[in-house]
Design a protein around this motif. Sequence first.
Motif, PDB file in Angstrom:
ATOM      1  N   THR A  83      38.746  36.807  47.480  1.00  0.00           N
ATOM      2  CA  THR A  83      40.192  36.116  46.129  1.00  0.00           C
ATOM      3  C   THR A  83      39.817  34.823  46.104  1.00  0.00           C
ATOM      4  O   THR A  83      40.222  34.801  47.574  1.00  0.00           O
ATOM      5  CB  THR A  83      40.536  37.684  47.161  1.00  0.00           C
ATOM      6  N   GLY A 122      40.472  44.158  41.909  1.00  0.00           N
ATOM      7  CA  GLY A 122      42.066  43.463  40.659  1.00  0.00           C
ATOM      8  C   GLY A 122      41.542  44.610  39.550  1.00  0.00           C
ATOM      9  O   GLY A 122      40.527  45.857  39.473  1.00  0.00           O
ATOM     10  N   ARG A 142      41.219  46.044  45.932  1.00  0.00           N
ATOM     11  CA  ARG A 142      41.732  45.223  46.301  1.00  0.00           C
ATOM     12  C   ARG A 142      41.398  43.483  45.878  1.00  0.00           C
ATOM     13  O   ARG A 142      41.600  42.693  45.170  1.00  0.00           O
ATOM     14  CB  ARG A 142      42.106  44.548  47.600  1.00  0.00           C
TER      15      ARG A 142
END
Length: 258
Positions: free
Chosen positions: A219, A242, A239
């Motif tokens: 990420t 997104g 997570r």
Amino acid sequence: MLELEGLTRRFGAMTAVDCVSLAIGPGEMVGVIGRSGAGKSTLLRMINRLTDPSEGRIRWNGREVTALRGRALRQWRGQCAMVFQQFNLVPRLDVLTNVLVGRLSHVPSWRALLRLWSEEERAIALSALEQFDMGALAPQQAGSLSGGQQQRVAIARALVQEPAIILADEPVASLDPRNTQLVMDALAEINRRYGITVLVNLHSLDLARRYCDRLVGLTAGRLVFDGPPEALTDAVARRLYGLEAAEVVGAVPALADA
Ligand SMILES: Nc1ncnc2c1ncn2[C@@H]1O[C@H](COP(=O)(O)OP(=O)(O)OP(=O)(O)O)[C@@H](O)[C@H]1O
């Protein structure tokens, strides 16, 4: 063993890969996952040294490859073959010659330049094509093949390079589901049959889960997950991805309870 230590790449003020440390053992099939722009391509390109790291180290079997130059760098690139989303074949050349390009690091350059391929080299290239049921396509122009066929030619080219590692950067991003499966099967077969380490960037989480023994999640350039597919819960996936989660997390039944 491939070891990355604090590997970082900045483009101006932007950090594309941020202090990634990983150890990847021989014969692993690792899926690199994350949303668009997470740094997956930059990570793979640094390993092959197509992109130079801003900081950090890359080691292969204890040998530093971060600063290799010239002949030593060419040898390293021979050991870690790249497979690209857009295949990177020479469209006007026939399929067999495209595969033979993978042998360039194994033959003297004058012979490669003159395209004086030995019978043995041709047999190796043909056998790689046959392995993916494409022997009959050997004389055809590469540009006349479908995308899925071209990608399997690119994988055959990588295989005849006899690499220790294959770095596949979104190899199925432009393929339909049937060709996606054929290409992923080809990568998995190479991994299992020859024990070649495979690092594959995948946008699709389903594919990554199905084909890889280990997933590495990025990420914004940072390593945020490293483990087996079973350990990647939908919550972690959401997570990681997104707003793109709905696209990639298969059924996404639990999206509402995130
Ligand atoms: N040569 C470059 N110059 C400037 N910025 C770059 C360059 N290459 C990559 N970037 C930036 O670095 C970030 C990471 O890009 P990268 O292509 O590695 O991500 P990715 O996860 O592979 O994404 P995608 O799946 O869309 O290819 C992005 O913000 C991208 O715009």
